[in-house]
Scaffold this active site. Sequence first.
Site: not given
Length: 427
Positions: A305, A362
Amino acid sequence: MTDTATFDLAGKNFDYPVLSGSVGPDVVDIRKLYGQTGAFTYDPGFTSTASCRSEITYIDGDEGVLLHRGYPIGELAEKSSFMEVAYLLLNGELPSADELSGFNHTISRHTMVHEQLATFFRGFRRDAHPMAIMCGVVGALSAFYHDSTDIHDPQQRMIASHRLIAKIPTIAAMAYKYSVGQPFLYPDNSLSYTGNFLRMTFGVPAEPYEVNPAIERAMDRIFILHADHEQNASTSTVRLAGSSGANPFACMAAGIACLWGPAHGGANEAALNMLHEIGTPDRIPEFIARAKDKNDPFRLMGFGHRVYKNYDPRATVMQKTVREVFETLNVSDPVFETALKLEEIALNDPYFIEKKLFPNVDFYSGVILSAIGFPTSMFTVLFALARTVGWVAQWNEMITDPDQKIGRPRQLYTGPTQRSYVPVGER
C-alpha cells in the site's frame, strides 16, 4: 516556546514555526514563505504538505495504524456499525443509545430521492458506467434540494449532510438496477442502512427479499473500512471544491469523479482482474516468479500500500470477513480458491515479508463483493457510497475552519519567457 525551523535562501535566514499535532509528524508552518522570500516550495502530489488541520482521521503508515476520532479501525469494524461510525465521524464522539436511534431515524427519513431524478437515469445509455451515472446524478441533487445549499447556515449544512448519507445508497442501487434493466425499488426504512441498500440492489418487486445477516454484516464492515482515509485524493478534491464555496452536492460529485480514477478507487477491481488472470491455484507459482522478476512488467495487485508500509490494518478484518462470506454462500470457485492460496503464500514467502507486500484491503474487498454478486463496475460505486460519510465530515470541518482559504497551489513554470506576437502572414 514554539520550536522553529530555519530556512537559508540566498545567504539569508528565515525562521518558521514548527506546529505539533496531538500525534504524528511535526509540521513546518510556511504560510509566510513566499511573502518573506519570494520563493515557493515544490511538492508534486503534495505528499510532504499538510493542507489543513483535522480532528477526524489519523494514519501512521509505518506502524499500520488507522484511527477515526482516536478509535482504531479494527475495533470499530468488529464492534460497531456503519451508522455509529458515521455519527462518530460527523460529531466527534460515539453516540449514546438515544443519539444513535435518533440519527438512524433521521437518516432513514431522507432515503427517498425526488421522483424526477428517475428521468435522469433514463437519459443514460444502458451500458453507461455506474460511476458516470453517480457523478451526474449526485451533482444534480443541488437542482432539487435548494433548501440545503447555503453553506454558511449550520442547519442547512446538517440537512445536506444527512441527505447525502441517506440518498447515496438509493442512487447507487438505482445505478445498478438501470444497468441490468430491472425496475427501481423504493427504500424500506424498516431495514438497516446496509440491509436497505442490499434490498434495493438485489431485490425485485415480484417477491420479498430476505436480507442475509452474514452478508449484511460483511457489507457493513466494508462500508466502515472505507468510510474515511485522511487527506487522500478524493477527500482533498472535496475540500478543494468546497474551498471555493461550492454547494455540498457539487463537492461530493467532484469527490466521486476523483475516486473513479483507477489509481484511487479502482484497486479492488484490479486485484480481482489479476485473480481472474491467474485463474487457478496451480498457476500461482508462475505469477509469483513473474512478480519477483524485475524485468517483467507484471505486478501483483492488492499487495502492499502506498500509505501503509506495514500491514494494512483494514486487511485484518477483511481476512476474517472473506471466510465468513465464503462459508455463508458456500462459495466454490477457482478464483476464490486462488485468492486464499495466494494470500497464504504471500504471508509466508520471505520475498513478500522482506518487502512488506502484505495483502491490503483491496485484495479482500474485491473478492468479497464479487462473491456477494456485485459486478466489478459497481466496486468503485460502493467505495463512493462508504466514503461519502468521510467526505461529508471533512467538508463540514473545512467549512468551519477559520484558517481555511480557497485552494490555490503554485507552480514551477518551465515554459517560454515573454515574447512578442508575430502576425500569421509573417511566421
